[in-house]
Design a protein around this motif. Sequence first.
Motif, PDB file in Angstrom:
ATOM      1  N   LEU A 100     -94.647 -42.009  86.145  1.00 38.31           N
ATOM      2  CA  LEU A 100     -95.820 -42.650  86.744  1.00 38.31           C
ATOM      3  C   LEU A 100     -96.835 -41.604  87.189  1.00 38.31           C
ATOM      4  O   LEU A 100     -98.047 -41.797  87.017  1.00 38.31           O
ATOM      5  N   ARG A 101     -96.368 -40.494  87.719  1.00 40.88           N
ATOM      6  CA  ARG A 101     -97.303 -39.444  88.140  1.00 40.88           C
ATOM      7  C   ARG A 101     -97.999 -38.833  86.927  1.00 40.88           C
ATOM      8  O   ARG A 101     -99.198 -38.516  86.993  1.00 40.88           O
ATOM      9  N   ILE A 102     -97.297 -38.656  85.832  1.00 34.54           N
ATOM     10  CA  ILE A 102     -97.935 -38.161  84.599  1.00 34.54           C
ATOM     11  C   ILE A 102     -99.022 -39.125  84.150  1.00 34.54           C
ATOM     12  O   ILE A 102    -100.140 -38.712  83.800  1.00 34.54           O
ATOM     13  N   LEU A 103     -98.718 -40.412  84.164  1.00 31.72           N
ATOM     14  CA  LEU A 103     -99.711 -41.413  83.760  1.00 31.72           C
ATOM     15  C   LEU A 103    -100.887 -41.438  84.725  1.00 31.72           C
ATOM     16  O   LEU A 103    -102.045 -41.627  84.300  1.00 31.72           O
ATOM     17  N   ASN A 104    -100.639 -41.241  86.010  1.00 36.62           N
ATOM     18  CA  ASN A 104    -101.738 -41.151  86.974  1.00 36.62           C
ATOM     19  C   ASN A 104    -102.643 -39.965  86.664  1.00 36.62           C
ATOM     20  O   ASN A 104    -103.878 -40.056  86.765  1.00 36.62           O
TER      21      ASN A 104
ATOM     22  N   LEU B 177     -87.463 -38.683  76.604  1.00 38.96           N
ATOM     23  CA  LEU B 177     -87.837 -39.726  75.654  1.00 38.96           C
ATOM     24  C   LEU B 177     -89.032 -40.520  76.154  1.00 38.96           C
ATOM     25  O   LEU B 177     -89.951 -40.831  75.386  1.00 38.96           O
ATOM     26  N   LEU B 178     -89.063 -40.855  77.431  1.00 36.59           N
ATOM     27  CA  LEU B 178     -90.212 -41.571  77.976  1.00 36.59           C
ATOM     28  C   LEU B 178     -91.485 -40.755  77.818  1.00 36.59           C
ATOM     29  O   LEU B 178     -92.540 -41.289  77.447  1.00 36.59           O
ATOM     30  N   CYS B 179     -91.400 -39.453  78.075  1.00 35.72           N
ATOM     31  CA  CYS B 179     -92.581 -38.589  77.914  1.00 35.72           C
ATOM     32  C   CYS B 179     -93.022 -38.517  76.451  1.00 35.72           C
ATOM     33  O   CYS B 179     -94.225 -38.459  76.161  1.00 35.72           O
ATOM     34  N   LEU B 180     -92.069 -38.529  75.540  1.00 37.62           N
ATOM     35  CA  LEU B 180     -92.407 -38.444  74.120  1.00 37.62           C
ATOM     36  C   LEU B 180     -92.956 -39.772  73.593  1.00 37.62           C
ATOM     37  O   LEU B 180     -93.863 -39.777  72.754  1.00 37.62           O
ATOM     38  N   LEU B 181     -92.442 -40.885  74.068  1.00 35.12           N
ATOM     39  CA  LEU B 181     -93.010 -42.174  73.680  1.00 35.12           C
ATOM     40  C   LEU B 181     -94.436 -42.300  74.211  1.00 35.12           C
ATOM     41  O   LEU B 181     -95.337 -42.797  73.520  1.00 35.12           O
ATOM     42  N   LEU B 182     -94.649 -41.852  75.427  1.00 29.28           N
ATOM     43  CA  LEU B 182     -95.999 -41.799  75.997  1.00 29.28           C
ATOM     44  C   LEU B 182     -96.908 -40.949  75.109  1.00 29.28           C
ATOM     45  O   LEU B 182     -98.037 -41.344  74.785  1.00 29.28           O
ATOM     46  N   ALA B 183     -96.409 -39.784  74.708  1.00 28.29           N
ATOM     47  CA  ALA B 183     -97.200 -38.884  73.873  1.00 28.29           C
ATOM     48  C   ALA B 183     -97.513 -39.497  72.518  1.00 28.29           C
ATOM     49  O   ALA B 183     -98.588 -39.280  71.951  1.00 28.29           O
ATOM     50  N   ALA B 184     -96.580 -40.292  71.981  1.00 32.00           N
ATOM     51  CA  ALA B 184     -96.808 -40.929  70.682  1.00 32.00           C
ATOM     52  C   ALA B 184     -97.896 -41.987  70.765  1.00 32.00           C
ATOM     53  O   ALA B 184     -98.619 -42.213  69.783  1.00 32.00           O
ATOM     54  N   VAL B 185     -98.025 -42.650  71.909  1.00 27.56           N
ATOM     55  CA  VAL B 185     -99.134 -43.584  72.100  1.00 27.56           C
ATOM     56  C   VAL B 185    -100.457 -42.821  72.088  1.00 27.56           C
ATOM     57  O   VAL B 185    -101.465 -43.282  71.532  1.00 27.56           O
ATOM     58  N   ALA B 186    -100.456 -41.633  72.675  1.00 26.54           N
ATOM     59  CA  ALA B 186    -101.683 -40.831  72.768  1.00 26.54           C
ATOM     60  C   ALA B 186    -102.046 -40.141  71.465  1.00 26.54           C
ATOM     61  O   ALA B 186    -103.227 -40.007  71.134  1.00 26.54           O
ATOM     62  N   ASP B 187    -101.047 -39.692  70.721  1.00 20.02           N
ATOM     63  CA  ASP B 187    -101.268 -38.838  69.552  1.00 20.02           C
ATOM     64  C   ASP B 187    -100.794 -39.542  68.282  1.00 20.02           C
ATOM     65  O   ASP B 187     -99.591 -39.655  68.048  1.00 20.02           O
ATOM     66  N   PRO B 188    -101.714 -40.005  67.435  1.00 20.89           N
ATOM     67  CA  PRO B 188    -101.306 -40.717  66.212  1.00 20.89           C
ATOM     68  C   PRO B 188    -100.541 -39.848  65.227  1.00 20.89           C
ATOM     69  O   PRO B 188     -99.920 -40.374  64.301  1.00 20.89           O
ATOM     70  N   ASP B 189    -100.576 -38.540  65.403  1.00 20.95           N
ATOM     71  CA  ASP B 189     -99.847 -37.645  64.504  1.00 20.95           C
ATOM     72  C   ASP B 189     -98.387 -37.455  64.905  1.00 20.95           C
ATOM     73  O   ASP B 189     -97.620 -36.841  64.158  1.00 20.95           O
ATOM     74  N   LEU B 190     -98.014 -37.948  66.082  1.00 19.84           N
ATOM     75  CA  LEU B 190     -96.625 -37.786  66.533  1.00 19.84           C
ATOM     76  C   LEU B 190     -95.793 -38.942  65.996  1.00 19.84           C
ATOM     77  O   LEU B 190     -95.855 -40.068  66.491  1.00 19.84           O
TER      78      LEU B 190
END
Length: 291
Positions: free
Chosen positions: A203-207, A40-53
Amino acid sequence: MSPHRPEEPGKPERSGRPDRDELLRRFAAEARAERPDLALLCLLLAAVADPDLDENGIDSAQIELDELAGRLPYGVRGSRSWASAVAELLGRRCGFAGSAADYRRLESSLLHQVLRRRHGLPILLSVVWIEVARRAGAPVYGVALPGHFVVGFGDPSERVLVDPFHGGRPLTGRDAELLVAGATGAPLEESMLEPARPLEIVLRILNNIRAWAATRPEHTDVALWSVDLSLLLPSHPARLRFERAQLLVQSGQFLRGAAEMDAYADVVAGVEPEAAEAIRQRARAARALLN
């Protein structure tokens, strides 16, 4: 099998795309949960990046992880058997792997895109492995080797390691030593083989995303939201506050950036007064850009 979290009773079904503030709020809340949901954290991160998600896309990605877990054989026993079964499914049958080209794409750090493309960075492919195997009941964990994230099965002392980037190739102790030596020039240390906690993985993904954006000045916005998300994690490098201030200035928000530099200087003044004064000079230079 451990499915993704259901909706709370009495709440209406979610639909559409949440706005950025809502995504940040949910990300912060999940990061502070007793047992943070890595997917879920990875998907919320992805939703910030991708307006289509949107919400449906987030739910669909969770359902796909559930579905993949359901395709693993029943009754698997033993670390090596689990490693082999997951490699057979995800590596050979589904084609999850990586290539050098994946390091040049932001999509390689976004979980929903990795599920769609079957390609990504080692750490995102490892997230897929971890989440699929965990749902099926496997004793699985991530291993944050310097420069190359991998996956372990069973008790960490067994060192049953696999490399999702190469389709689930088994890693010997010597293989792990060579990976670390190639990335750092230093020998493998026991601490490098410890299971990585979900928030350490995020955190490593965000880095990684910040590093991708750092070489692409046209993507200052990406660097900024990745820092914003990092700052929402309970544990993060304090210097990220200064990095955020620099990014604000770089994006033309001179007064906000200068104000955040001054605030960070106040924090470090008691420990490093000379560094604090240098930061305040940067703040004054940022304000001068308005003249």
